[in-house]
Design an enzyme around this catalytic site. Structure first.
Site, PDB file in Angstrom:
ATOM      1  N   ASN A   6       0.857  -1.184   0.000  1.00  0.00           N
ATOM      2  CA  ASN A   6       0.000   0.000   0.000  1.00  0.00           C
ATOM      3  C   ASN A   6       0.894   1.235   0.000  1.00  0.00           C
ATOM      4  O   ASN A   6       1.489   1.571   1.017  1.00  0.00           O
ATOM      5  CB  ASN A   6      -0.904  -0.025   1.248  1.00  0.00           C
ATOM      6  CG  ASN A   6      -1.776   1.204   1.364  1.00  0.00           C
ATOM      7  OD1 ASN A   6      -1.887   1.988   0.413  1.00  0.00           O
ATOM      8  ND2 ASN A   6      -2.395   1.382   2.505  1.00  0.00           N
ATOM      9  N   LYS A   8      -0.017   4.260  -0.280  1.00  0.00           N
ATOM     10  CA  LYS A   8      -0.711   5.440   0.286  1.00  0.00           C
ATOM     11  C   LYS A   8      -0.451   6.651  -0.630  1.00  0.00           C
ATOM     12  O   LYS A   8      -0.514   6.508  -1.843  1.00  0.00           O
ATOM     13  CB  LYS A   8      -0.255   5.688   1.723  1.00  0.00           C
ATOM     14  CG  LYS A   8      -0.332   4.418   2.568  1.00  0.00           C
ATOM     15  CD  LYS A   8      -0.091   4.648   4.016  1.00  0.00           C
ATOM     16  CE  LYS A   8      -0.089   3.323   4.739  1.00  0.00           C
ATOM     17  NZ  LYS A   8      -0.134   3.450   6.169  1.00  0.00           N
ATOM     18  N   HIS A  88      -9.780   0.802   4.550  1.00  0.00           N
ATOM     19  CA  HIS A  88      -8.515   1.070   5.252  1.00  0.00           C
ATOM     20  C   HIS A  88      -8.771   2.061   6.391  1.00  0.00           C
ATOM     21  O   HIS A  88      -9.551   3.006   6.239  1.00  0.00           O
ATOM     22  CB  HIS A  88      -7.470   1.626   4.277  1.00  0.00           C
ATOM     23  CG  HIS A  88      -6.093   1.627   4.870  1.00  0.00           C
ATOM     24  ND1 HIS A  88      -5.669   2.609   5.735  1.00  0.00           N
ATOM     25  CD2 HIS A  88      -5.071   0.748   4.758  1.00  0.00           C
ATOM     26  CE1 HIS A  88      -4.428   2.332   6.124  1.00  0.00           C
ATOM     27  NE2 HIS A  88      -4.041   1.201   5.542  1.00  0.00           N
ATOM     28  N   GLU A  90      -7.124   4.474   7.524  1.00  0.00           N
ATOM     29  CA  GLU A  90      -6.865   5.898   7.245  1.00  0.00           C
ATOM     30  C   GLU A  90      -8.063   6.539   6.545  1.00  0.00           C
ATOM     31  O   GLU A  90      -8.369   7.708   6.770  1.00  0.00           O
ATOM     32  CB  GLU A  90      -5.569   6.043   6.427  1.00  0.00           C
ATOM     33  CG  GLU A  90      -4.354   5.830   7.325  1.00  0.00           C
ATOM     34  CD  GLU A  90      -3.093   5.418   6.614  1.00  0.00           C
ATOM     35  OE1 GLU A  90      -3.024   5.485   5.378  1.00  0.00           O
ATOM     36  OE2 GLU A  90      -2.155   5.008   7.325  1.00  0.00           O
ATOM     37  N   GLU A 157      -5.570  -5.140  10.342  1.00  0.00           N
ATOM     38  CA  GLU A 157      -4.531  -4.144  10.578  1.00  0.00           C
ATOM     39  C   GLU A 157      -4.852  -3.359  11.844  1.00  0.00           C
ATOM     40  O   GLU A 157      -5.627  -2.381  11.793  1.00  0.00           O
ATOM     41  CB  GLU A 157      -4.471  -3.159   9.411  1.00  0.00           C
ATOM     42  CG  GLU A 157      -4.181  -3.792   8.078  1.00  0.00           C
ATOM     43  CD  GLU A 157      -3.582  -2.771   7.122  1.00  0.00           C
ATOM     44  OE1 GLU A 157      -2.442  -2.970   6.708  1.00  0.00           O
ATOM     45  OE2 GLU A 157      -4.242  -1.762   6.838  1.00  0.00           O
ATOM     46  N   GLY A 163       2.190   2.078  10.735  1.00  0.00           N
ATOM     47  CA  GLY A 163       3.126   3.182  10.582  1.00  0.00           C
ATOM     48  C   GLY A 163       3.802   3.606  11.882  1.00  0.00           C
ATOM     49  O   GLY A 163       4.409   4.668  11.959  1.00  0.00           O
ATOM     50  N   SER A 193       3.238  -2.340  10.360  1.00  0.00           N
ATOM     51  CA  SER A 193       4.692  -2.301  10.564  1.00  0.00           C
ATOM     52  C   SER A 193       5.387  -3.619  10.214  1.00  0.00           C
ATOM     53  O   SER A 193       6.363  -4.007  10.866  1.00  0.00           O
ATOM     54  CB  SER A 193       5.019  -1.862  11.990  1.00  0.00           C
ATOM     55  OG  SER A 193       4.524  -0.552  12.218  1.00  0.00           O
TER      56      SER A 193
HETATM   57  C1  PEP Z   1      -1.008   0.053   6.060  1.00  0.00           C
HETATM   58  O1  PEP Z   1      -1.298   1.229   6.227  1.00  0.00           O
HETATM   59  O2  PEP Z   1      -1.736  -0.661   5.364  1.00  0.00           O
HETATM   60  C2  PEP Z   1       0.193  -0.463   6.730  1.00  0.00           C
HETATM   61  C3  PEP Z   1       0.212  -1.715   7.038  1.00  0.00           C
HETATM   62  O3  PEP Z   1       1.217   0.436   6.984  1.00  0.00           O
HETATM   63  P1  PEP Z   1       2.634   0.128   7.692  1.00  0.00           P
HETATM   64  O4  PEP Z   1       3.171  -1.134   7.097  1.00  0.00           O
HETATM   65  O5  PEP Z   1       3.471   1.322   7.355  1.00  0.00           O
HETATM   66  O6  PEP Z   1       2.365  -0.027   9.148  1.00  0.00           O
END
Ligand code: PEP
Length: 230
Positions: A6, A8, A88, A90, A157, A163, A193
């Site tokens: 992803n 973003k 997601h 976000e 997630e 993040g 992460s």
């Molecule tokens: C995400 O936003 O889908 C995600 C998993 O981000 P990160 O790997 O940076 O935690």
């Protein structure tokens, strides 16, 4: 395993094109057989076929129309995009997407046979209340979603792990994925992460069929390195 990147709001059209071609070459050369998805920003959508499938991070549930700032099916069709991220955190938290809206998108694109990676994940306050609270929260995020859809992949997630560099422990991932597995037959991804240093540990957890990766997917070296480790 499934590996989904992803991006973003990172990468441009040119850098995405270079990334996808570089990744594809490396996978073919190394004989990597994972299922791989890349979700670039809307401005960088491009036609791409296996072994690297390009999907959209978001789309509006309409063919086209008066929806300023959005893209719909007409824009996805131009690039042959049939894969979509929906739900997601976000988009839910920063862009105010309600469960009702998420479910409307899901129903629209499901009816048109899109492959959907559908995201769920709890905030830290819920995690701190224990497993029953996490289960109730995640089930609420599945409200209105046909979990028996054949082209569904679910990504778990935890919001506090996205993040932040703070990954859920293998035990927490195992128990949450086991709980999700009691409800859902679709492949289950873990996200939060994930990086080359922890991929082996996470991939070994039962009921983890793949990973959704943000930060550590931005460099092709690091995303590809993860694929070679499992
Ligand atoms: C995400 O936003 O889908 C995600 C998993 O981000 P990160 O790997 O940076 O935690």
């Amino acid at each position: 395993m499934i590996f989904a990147a992803n991006f973003k709001m990172n990468h441009t059209r040119v850098s995405t094109w270079n990334y996808v071609h570089d990744l594809r070459d490396r996978m073919v050369e190394a004989g990597v057989e994972h299922e791989v998805y890349v979700f670039p920003p809307a401005s960088a959508l491009m036609g791409a076929h296996r072994p690297v499938v390009v999907g959209a991070q978001n789309a509006y549930p309409a063919m086209q129309g008066a929806f300023t700032g959005e893209i719909g099916m007409e824009q996805l069709d131009e690039f042959g995009i049939h894969t979509l991220l929906i739900g997601h955190s976000e988009r839910r938290m920063l862009l105010g997407e309600s469960q009702e809206k998420v479910a409307e998108k899901y129903a629209f694109f499901k009816a048109r046979n899109y492959e959907i990676i559908y995201c769920v994940g709890e905030p830290i306050e819920v995690r701190e209340q224990g497993d029953a609270a996490v289960e109730a929260y995640l089930l609420e995020e599945l409200e209105g979603i046909d979990i028996h859809y054949g082209r569904l992949i679910v990504a778990y997630e935890p919001i506090w792990a996205i993040g932040t560099g703070r990954t859920a422990t293998p035990e927490a991932i195992a128990s949450t994925h086991a709980m999700l597995r009691r409800h859902i037959e679709a492949p289950l991804l873990y996200g939060g992460s994930v990086n080359p240093a922890n991929i082996e540990e996470i991939a070994a957890v039962e009921n983890v069929d793949g990973v959704l990766v943000g930060g550590a997917s931005l460099e092709v070296d690091s995303f590809f390195e993860m694929m070679t480790k499992v």
